[in-house]
Design a protein around this motif. Structure first.
Motif, mmCIF file in Angstrom:
data_model
loop_
_atom_site.group_PDB
_atom_site.id
_atom_site.type_symbol
_atom_site.label_atom_id
_atom_site.label_comp_id
_atom_site.label_asym_id
_atom_site.label_seq_id
_atom_site.Cartn_x
_atom_site.Cartn_y
_atom_site.Cartn_z
ATOM 1 N N SER A 175 0.858 -1.189 0.000
ATOM 2 C CA SER A 175 0.000 0.000 0.000
ATOM 3 C C SER A 175 0.891 1.235 0.000
ATOM 4 O O SER A 175 2.033 1.191 0.462
ATOM 5 N N ASN A 176 0.374 2.335 -0.535
ATOM 6 C CA ASN A 176 1.214 3.535 -0.634
ATOM 7 C C ASN A 176 0.493 4.808 -0.215
ATOM 8 O O ASN A 176 1.035 5.893 -0.394
ATOM 9 N N PHE A 177 -0.714 4.667 0.369
ATOM 10 C CA PHE A 177 -1.464 5.855 0.775
ATOM 11 C C PHE A 177 -2.371 5.465 1.925
ATOM 12 O O PHE A 177 -2.819 4.320 2.016
ATOM 13 N N TYR A 178 -2.652 6.420 2.798
ATOM 14 C CA TYR A 178 -3.360 6.095 4.030
ATOM 15 C C TYR A 178 -4.757 5.526 3.796
ATOM 16 O O TYR A 178 -5.266 4.747 4.609
ATOM 17 N N THR A 179 -5.402 5.869 2.682
ATOM 18 C CA THR A 179 -6.747 5.352 2.415
ATOM 19 C C THR A 179 -6.728 3.889 1.980
ATOM 20 O O THR A 179 -7.781 3.258 1.875
ATOM 21 N N LEU A 180 -5.537 3.338 1.725
ATOM 22 C CA LEU A 180 -5.420 1.961 1.237
ATOM 23 C C LEU A 180 -4.938 0.986 2.307
ATOM 24 O O LEU A 180 -4.937 -0.221 2.083
ATOM 25 N N THR A 181 -4.509 1.492 3.455
ATOM 26 C CA THR A 181 -3.895 0.607 4.450
ATOM 27 C C THR A 181 -4.896 -0.402 5.014
ATOM 28 O O THR A 181 -4.562 -1.580 5.180
ATOM 29 N N ASP A 182 -6.109 0.021 5.295
ATOM 30 C CA ASP A 182 -7.094 -0.882 5.894
ATOM 31 C C ASP A 182 -7.437 -2.039 4.963
ATOM 32 O O ASP A 182 -7.473 -3.201 5.380
ATOM 33 N N VAL A 183 -7.707 -1.722 3.702
ATOM 34 C CA VAL A 183 -8.105 -2.774 2.767
ATOM 35 C C VAL A 183 -6.948 -3.742 2.516
ATOM 36 O O VAL A 183 -7.151 -4.952 2.382
ATOM 37 N N GLY A 220 -5.043 -13.999 4.484
ATOM 38 C CA GLY A 220 -4.060 -14.935 3.974
ATOM 39 C C GLY A 220 -3.569 -14.666 2.572
ATOM 40 O O GLY A 220 -2.969 -15.539 1.941
ATOM 41 N N LYS A 221 -3.781 -13.453 2.053
ATOM 42 C CA LYS A 221 -3.405 -13.161 0.667
ATOM 43 C C LYS A 221 -1.972 -12.676 0.505
ATOM 44 O O LYS A 221 -1.510 -12.458 -0.614
ATOM 45 N N GLY A 222 -1.265 -12.460 1.613
ATOM 46 C CA GLY A 222 0.113 -12.004 1.523
ATOM 47 C C GLY A 222 0.465 -11.123 2.703
ATOM 48 O O GLY A 222 -0.389 -10.785 3.526
ATOM 49 N N VAL A 223 1.733 -10.742 2.780
ATOM 50 C CA VAL A 223 2.207 -9.859 3.842
ATOM 51 C C VAL A 223 2.022 -8.406 3.396
ATOM 52 O O VAL A 223 2.461 -8.030 2.305
ATOM 53 N N HIS A 224 1.362 -7.622 4.232
ATOM 54 C CA HIS A 224 1.120 -6.218 3.903
ATOM 55 C C HIS A 224 2.329 -5.369 4.296
ATOM 56 O O HIS A 224 2.767 -5.384 5.448
ATOM 57 N N VAL A 225 2.863 -4.629 3.313
ATOM 58 C CA VAL A 225 3.958 -3.695 3.545
ATOM 59 C C VAL A 225 3.537 -2.327 3.044
ATOM 60 O O VAL A 225 3.115 -2.189 1.889
ATOM 61 N N ARG A 226 3.647 -1.333 3.894
ATOM 62 C CA ARG A 226 3.289 0.026 3.487
ATOM 63 C C ARG A 226 4.549 0.795 3.096
ATOM 64 O O ARG A 226 5.526 0.817 3.830
ATOM 65 N N PHE A 268 -3.253 9.843 10.432
ATOM 66 C CA PHE A 268 -2.405 9.550 11.589
ATOM 67 C C PHE A 268 -2.671 8.134 12.097
ATOM 68 O O PHE A 268 -1.758 7.342 12.337
ATOM 69 N N ARG A 269 -3.942 7.795 12.244
ATOM 70 C CA ARG A 269 -4.309 6.467 12.750
ATOM 71 C C ARG A 269 -3.885 5.355 11.791
ATOM 72 O O ARG A 269 -3.651 4.223 12.210
ATOM 73 N N SER A 270 -3.796 5.679 10.509
ATOM 74 C CA SER A 270 -3.455 4.636 9.536
ATOM 75 C C SER A 270 -2.068 4.055 9.790
ATOM 76 O O SER A 270 -1.783 2.930 9.377
ATOM 77 N N TYR A 271 -1.205 4.801 10.467
ATOM 78 C CA TYR A 271 0.137 4.293 10.753
ATOM 79 C C TYR A 271 0.138 3.255 11.873
ATOM 80 O O TYR A 271 1.177 2.669 12.170
ATOM 81 N N HIS A 272 -1.013 3.040 12.484
ATOM 82 C CA HIS A 272 -1.121 2.005 13.510
ATOM 83 C C HIS A 272 -1.671 0.703 12.924
ATOM 84 O O HIS A 272 -1.952 -0.238 13.645
ATOM 85 N N THR A 273 -1.833 0.667 11.600
ATOM 86 C CA THR A 273 -2.418 -0.498 10.927
ATOM 87 C C THR A 273 -1.393 -1.600 10.696
ATOM 88 O O THR A 273 -1.688 -2.777 10.851
ATOM 89 N N SER A 274 -0.193 -1.224 10.290
ATOM 90 C CA SER A 274 0.830 -2.220 9.969
ATOM 91 C C SER A 274 2.191 -1.752 10.456
ATOM 92 O O SER A 274 2.547 -0.573 10.310
ATOM 93 N N LYS A 275 2.962 -2.670 11.018
ATOM 94 C CA LYS A 275 4.318 -2.345 11.480
ATOM 95 C C LYS A 275 5.342 -2.504 10.362
ATOM 96 O O LYS A 275 6.510 -2.122 10.523
ATOM 97 N N ASN A 276 4.926 -3.084 9.249
ATOM 98 C CA ASN A 276 5.838 -3.286 8.117
ATOM 99 C C ASN A 276 5.862 -2.022 7.272
ATOM 100 O O ASN A 276 4.958 -1.776 6.466
ATOM 101 N N LEU A 277 6.893 -1.220 7.436
ATOM 102 C CA LEU A 277 6.900 0.126 6.861
ATOM 103 C C LEU A 277 8.186 0.406 6.103
ATOM 104 O O LEU A 277 9.282 0.061 6.550
ATOM 105 N N ILE A 278 8.029 1.062 4.947
ATOM 106 C CA ILE A 278 9.157 1.558 4.164
ATOM 107 C C ILE A 278 9.019 3.068 4.031
ATOM 108 O O ILE A 278 7.935 3.578 3.741
ATOM 109 N N VAL A 279 10.112 3.784 4.263
ATOM 110 C CA VAL A 279 10.130 5.246 4.156
ATOM 111 C C VAL A 279 11.210 5.650 3.155
ATOM 112 O O VAL A 279 11.998 4.820 2.704
#
Length: 346
Positions: free
Chosen positions: A74-82, A90-96, A113-124
Motif C-alpha cells: 500500500s502507498n497511501f493512508y486510504t489503502l492501508t485498511d483494505v 491470507g493473501k500475503g504480507v502487507h507492507v506500506r 495519523f491512525r493509519s500508521y497504527h495499521t501495519s508495522k511493516n513500513l518503508i520510508v
C-alpha cells in the motif's frame, strides 16, 4: 527468491511519488518477480509500466480485488485498511511504503495519523521521515531512497551568454502544493529578475497542470518569466541542462526529486530545508540551503548569480552526489526490505 508482489494504487499520475512506484514495479519485474498493480477503473497511468495492471470492478478497491501472493504494497493512508484486511485473510504480507507523511501534509490528519497504527511493516524514503514516524508512532521503517533516471544527465552545453535561473511550479488548486511555498518562490524570483534584468528566469510546469490551473496561467503569463511546459523527460532534461541555478522553496518533502534531478543535470542548487532533502544536500559543499524562517533564499540565489566560481564548484559537487541516486539502488533496497518483511511475516 522470486516473489509475487501486488502494488495497490489509486493512480500513477505525474509526480515524484508516483514515478517511484512505477520505477520500483518495473525494476522488480526486470529482476524476475511477478508484479502487478491493482487499480480502480478511473486510475490514471501516466508512467510506462512493464507489469500487469488489474482494474477493479468497482470504483473503490476492496480486499476481494487483491489476488493472493507474497507481498501486498500500500502507498497511501486510504489503502492501508483494505490491504491489511487482505493480508489477514491470507493473501500475503502487507507492507506500506510511505511516500509522504500524510498527517501533516493532508487535511484529513486524524484518519491518516491512525493509519500508521495499521501495519508495522513500513518503508520510508529518507532519514528525516524515518525519525518523524518513529517519534510519532514507535515504528522504525526501512529506508528506500528515491532515484534519478539515467535520462537525467549533464550535457555540458550551458550557454555562455546570460544566466538562467529555473524553478518548478505545480498546481496549487486542490491543496496539494501548500508545502512548496510557491508564493514565496515567486516573490524571490521576481526580485531576482528585477535585480538582474539580463538573467532569464524559467518556470517549469507540466502542461496538463498549466491548462487546468488559472493561478498558474496567471503566473506563467507574467513577462518577467519564461514559461516552460515540457511534455516528457527528454524535454525536461534539456531545460534543466540550460539552467545555471535551480531554486527550490519546498519546506516539507519526504524526498525532494526536482532539486536532485537538477543537480544531476549540472545546475547549482539554492534550496530551503524540507527535511528529506538533507539526505543529499551538504550545505556549502554541494548546494546553498537555508531554513524558511531565515528568509535567505533570495540571498542565496544572489550569491550564486554573483559568484561564478562558487556556482561552478557547487554544481560539480552536486552532480557527483546526484549520480549516486540511481533507481537501481532504490529497487535493490526495496527488494531487500520486502524480503525481510516476508521472511519476518512467515
Amino acid at each position: 527468491m522470486e516473489m509475487k508482489i501486488m502494488f495497490v494504487a489509486i493512480t500513477l499520475c505525474k509526480g515524484g511519488a508516483q514515478r517511484m512506484l512505477a520505477e520500483l514495479a518495473n525494476g522488480l519485474a526486470a529482476k524476475g518477480h511477478e508484479v502487478c498493480f491493482i487499480m480502480p477503473p478511473q486510475g490514471v497511468v501516466e508512467y510506462p509500466v512493464n507489469v500487469k495492471v488489474i482494474r477493479t470492478k468497482g470504483s473503490t478497491i476492496t480486499s476481494s480485488d487483491i489476488p493472493a501472493g507474497d507481498i501486498i504494497v500500500s502507498n497511501f493512508y486510504t489503502l492501508t485498511d483494505v490491504c491489511e484486511q487482505a493480508a489477514n485473510s491470507g493473501k500475503g504480507v502487507h507492507v506500506r511504503i510511505s511516500l509522504c507523511y500524510e498527517p501533516v501534509f493532508l487535511s484529513d490528519h486524524e484518519a491518516s495519523f491512525r493509519s500508521y497504527h495499521t501495519s508495522k511493516n513500513l518503508i520510508v524514503l529518507s532519514n528525516w521521515q524515518q525519525k518523524l514516524i518513529n517519534l510519532n508512532h514507535g515504528i522504525e521503517g526501512k529506508i528506500v531512497p528515491v532515484g534519478v533516471s539515467n535520462v537525467f544527465r549533464n550535457f555540458n552545453s550551458k550557454s555562455t551568454v546570460g544566466l538562467q535561473v529555473t524553478s518548478m511550479l505545480r498546481i496549487p488548486e486542490g491543496g496539494y502544493s501548500w508545502h512548496r511555498e510557491q508564493e514565496y518562490l515567486i516573490d524571490v524570483l521576481t526580485m531576482v529578475k528585477q535585480k538582474y534584468p539580463n538573467v532569464t528566469v524559467n518556470l517549469i510546469t507540466p502542461p496538463s497542470e498549466l491548462r487546468s490551473s488559472p493561478k498558474l496561467r496567471k503566473i506563467h503569463s507574467d513577462p518577467l518569466f519564461n514559461s516552460i511546459t515540457p511534455s516528457n523527460d527528454a524535454q525536461l532534461v534539456q531545460h534543466l541542462n540550460n539552467a545555471d541555478i535551480f531554486v527550490s522553496s519546498s519546506t516539507y518533502d519526504t524526498a525532494s526529486l526536482p532539486g536532485l534531478e537538477a543537480m544531476k543535470c549540472g545546475a547549482a542548487l539554492a534550496t530551503v530545508y524540507s527535511g528529506g532533502n538533507m539526505d543529499y544536500c551538504n550545505p556549502g559543499q554541494n548546494c546553498l540551503l537555508s531554513y524558511r524562517y531565515e528568509n535567505k533564499l533570495l540571498k542565496d540565489v544572489t550569491t550564486l548569480v554573483e559568484q561564478p566560481k562558487l556556482r561552478s564548484v557547487l554544481a560539480q559537487e552536486g552532480q557527483k552526489e546526484a549520480e549516486k541516486w540511481t533507481w537501481g539502488r532504490s529497487v535493490q533496497r526495496f527488494e531487500d526490505a520486502l524480503t525481510f518483511y516476508l521472511t519476518k511475516g512467515k
